[in-house]
Design a protein around this motif. Sequence first.
Motif, PDB file in Angstrom:
ATOM      1  N   ASN A  87       0.838  -1.203   0.000  1.00 16.74           N
ATOM      2  CA  ASN A  87       0.000   0.000   0.000  1.00 16.74           C
ATOM      3  C   ASN A  87       0.868   1.247   0.000  1.00 16.74           C
ATOM      4  N   ILE A  88       0.323   2.349  -0.518  1.00 20.27           N
ATOM      5  CA  ILE A  88       1.044   3.614  -0.522  1.00 20.27           C
ATOM      6  C   ILE A  88       0.551   4.457   0.649  1.00 20.27           C
ATOM      7  N   GLY A  89       1.479   5.118   1.324  1.00 23.17           N
ATOM      8  CA  GLY A  89       1.107   5.971   2.443  1.00 23.17           C
ATOM      9  C   GLY A  89       1.830   5.552   3.704  1.00 23.17           C
ATOM     10  N   TYR A  90       1.598   6.294   4.769  1.00 21.35           N
ATOM     11  CA  TYR A  90       2.171   5.956   6.059  1.00 21.35           C
ATOM     12  C   TYR A  90       1.339   4.861   6.717  1.00 21.35           C
ATOM     13  N   ALA A  91       1.932   4.170   7.687  1.00 20.77           N
ATOM     14  CA  ALA A  91       1.218   3.144   8.435  1.00 20.77           C
ATOM     15  C   ALA A  91       1.522   3.290   9.916  1.00 20.77           C
ATOM     16  N   VAL A  92       0.488   3.203  10.721  1.00 18.16           N
ATOM     17  CA  VAL A  92       0.679   3.142  12.165  1.00 18.16           C
ATOM     18  C   VAL A  92       1.226   1.761  12.507  1.00 18.16           C
ATOM     19  N   ASN A  93       2.305   1.729  13.267  1.00 18.08           N
ATOM     20  CA  ASN A  93       3.020   0.494  13.580  1.00 18.08           C
ATOM     21  C   ASN A  93       2.929   0.242  15.079  1.00 18.08           C
ATOM     22  N   SER A  94       2.317  -0.855  15.491  1.00 17.19           N
ATOM     23  CA  SER A  94       2.115  -1.112  16.918  1.00 17.19           C
ATOM     24  C   SER A  94       2.473  -2.550  17.260  1.00 17.19           C
ATOM     25  N   PHE A  95       2.814  -2.752  18.541  1.00 13.33           N
ATOM     26  CA  PHE A  95       3.178  -4.072  19.027  1.00 13.33           C
ATOM     27  C   PHE A  95       2.497  -4.335  20.364  1.00 13.33           C
ATOM     28  N   THR A  96       2.069  -5.581  20.552  1.00 15.00           N
ATOM     29  CA  THR A  96       1.375  -5.980  21.767  1.00 15.00           C
ATOM     30  C   THR A  96       2.341  -6.070  22.941  1.00 15.00           C
ATOM     31  N   ASN A  97       1.875  -5.679  24.095  1.00 17.55           N
ATOM     32  CA  ASN A  97       2.646  -5.752  25.327  1.00 17.55           C
ATOM     33  C   ASN A  97       2.619  -7.195  25.840  1.00 17.55           C
ATOM     34  N   LEU A  98       3.728  -7.914  25.661  1.00 14.85           N
ATOM     35  CA  LEU A  98       3.819  -9.309  26.082  1.00 14.85           C
ATOM     36  C   LEU A  98       4.456  -9.391  27.472  1.00 14.85           C
ATOM     37  N   GLY A  99       4.467 -10.577  28.033  1.00 12.76           N
ATOM     38  CA  GLY A  99       4.909 -10.752  29.407  1.00 12.76           C
ATOM     39  C   GLY A  99       6.393 -10.508  29.622  1.00 12.76           C
ATOM     40  N   GLU A 100       6.758 -10.028  30.832  1.00 11.15           N
ATOM     41  CA  GLU A 100       8.134  -9.833  31.252  1.00 11.15           C
ATOM     42  C   GLU A 100       8.316 -10.446  32.633  1.00 11.15           C
ATOM     43  N   ASP A 101       9.576 -10.576  33.060  1.00  8.47           N
ATOM     44  CA  ASP A 101       9.855 -11.104  34.394  1.00  8.47           C
ATOM     45  C   ASP A 101       9.217 -10.228  35.468  1.00  8.47           C
TER      46      ASP A 101
END
Length: 782
Positions: free
Chosen positions: A123-137
Amino acid sequence: MKTASFHLKFMSSLKTSSVGVKTLFVLPLVLSAGILCAQAQDDNTSNKKEEGNRNVMLNASSANGPREIQIGLPSADVNVLENGLPVTYATNPHSVNTTWRSDASLSHVGLLKIAETAITTGNIGYAVNSFTNLGEDGFHGTLNYKTNHFGLNEISLNINGGLKNGWYYSGSIYQDFDPGTFKLKSTPFQDRTQIYKGAITKKYNGNRGSFTAMYKYANSHPVYTYATQSAPFIYVGDGSVKEYGKFKLGTTSYLPVDNNMTYVDMKTGKVCSTDLYDAIENRSSELSLMNTYSWDNGLTWKIVGRYDHAHGALVYQTPMSLLPTKDNSAYSYVYQDAAGAMQRYNGEYVQTRMPCLNAGDIDEILLTSELSKRWATSTLRFGVNEWWYDIDYASKTTMYDQTVPSDGSYPVRVYDAGKRDYYFYDYNKNASEYYVGHENKLAFYFTHDWDITPKFNLYYGARGEFQTLSGRNAAVTNANGSYVGRFANYYIGATAPDGTLISPTRISYHWFNYDVTAAATYKLTDNFGLTGDFTYLVQHPKFEAFAPATLPNTDRISVPLGRAGVYYNNAWISLTSLFSYISKTNNNSTLNLQHATANGTEIMAAPLTYDIKTWGWTTDVMAHPLKGLDVHFLFTYQKPTYKKYETSVTFSDGYVGTINATGNIVAEIPQVLIEFDPSYMITKDLKVWTSFRYFGKTYANINEAYYFNGHWETFGGINWQVNKKLALGCSVVNFLNQTGAKGSIAGAELITKDEAKDIKNTLMTGSYLRPFTVEFTATVKF
């Protein structure tokens, strides 16, 4: 896709509402100078895929979705990615906001640059880029709360932590109770959305690998798509508007109290009734699997897949003709009073509206895999997309008339007793849609980010994509080979006035699409250099382009984008100035043109294919003139114009409605844009900020007859980090309290410049600016 008489809807692009959503949202050119500045400052940052200096969630159109970063073309899909996959394959009828929010469940939200979006998504244009908050210690929790002075309550919660033996968990809840900026009688909320996520992660082989399984359920009623779409105002004639009596733009409802809608089912021909709140329910159940593995030699493999079973729905209520009815013997409108008796309506105006009930059952399987290798001065990446999309879709349309009260009261539905005996009429006549089947995209791509010398960085890549679509639609032809078009009481199985049986038509297409991109930055000195980039994208129509009564132009769609300029950096300022060119061929569009006949206003669909081009110049500045003071300034001048924009349609009385907009400035796109974003750290824990965005004069119809003067969209606020656990914020939307109209004007396509010269102080309908809003936020970490 819904084609309104007041608004161009581009068949190859996103079908969104004008809101609140706005979604659709046509857009000006803003260039990605920010990322080029970043590249010039630090050689290593050339590996970054994202652009800086943009707050994508500061949105003057919507209270809960990302804004569209504008590129000088008619609006394309609002690209929002989560964990490397599009949130929705197609945004009609399953819009992004119904299943994704920037909430506590996300660990990162950024903005992909244009080249990265083109190569990885096509696709042409900008894209919002996001990531899910996964588990940490350990154990971690985040609770976000937002409210405003209209009564919004928005809550999101994420908890995550570690289990034994490399296992981790994460769970999130999002709840939105948004009454909007004016009260509705039909429902307490203009947005009622709930999203639930749960993820389990296993890290293995000494944390070299990580595998995650995640489930998400979303249920959303985005009432704002039809509640905030339009309002009446007085068009003065000089680009300004006045409010109509006591009707306040943005804070007075323009919807009738009655929320029920009668329609004819496109698939069965059955006359049905629905509550609009139910008609716009979206449901989604998603299962995602993700795996990442890294080797010591710099080689990394990532794979993510998602299956989504969803019901998507969008409802629009497009304003059509606006009729003067006061003491007009041509009309005999009546309405039902509180006691149930029919009374004659003697008000000044009646507005015709076209409700469009879009809905589809969707199954999609999206898979992306990437293999990347990092060296000291370069990164090479190879990827593959396998995206499969299956949909059973129909859009039912109907028509009704309503009052246009000037006293700020709620409108009521009326009907002309001399012509009909019921509120609803012309079922599926104007913009009904139908298609069933599937679309598949198999793509291979690569990118190479290379610091050839300490002074010269080169980024380049390519994508090859095999696109297939197969299914059925309702682009029916008669015995003469002409398209039948829609008519009153249209449905699959109906018989047209010329005797043609309306039956599904088989469609099957196979195409090869491709993208190429290259960007270079060269340092002439430690502070000054040259920068430029080029992207060339070739697409073909998506499945949704086959929804109307005629087949779209299936020729290839070409989008070249080129930019070149200079940058300068020192200890307190980063400046980039670029000239650019972008164009797009074979835009598929359908206009609903209106014409007043002896029997009332007639609406005819006019399909067309056209090109568009935009020249532009932009300068982007990021400065730190004083300790604690940051200033971002962006100026853009552009000239977006139509090419080969010609169409005509013949009405029942013989009148030929003709449009020739070739060479005209594209409607709704300003030629001047300014962003000014200063912020100041009063203390290390207290920040005050503002954001000013100026949108220059825009034309409100295709013939450049109507226009709106430039306007400011303003934001401001203060953020206080109380302690490590608590953060508070207060912000104001539209703190200059500007009121007015924007976008386009209902029913104005055939109005010429000569005709518009004599049109002054006239009641019209269209979109409007988001009203003054005070918001409060709190974030608790635990």
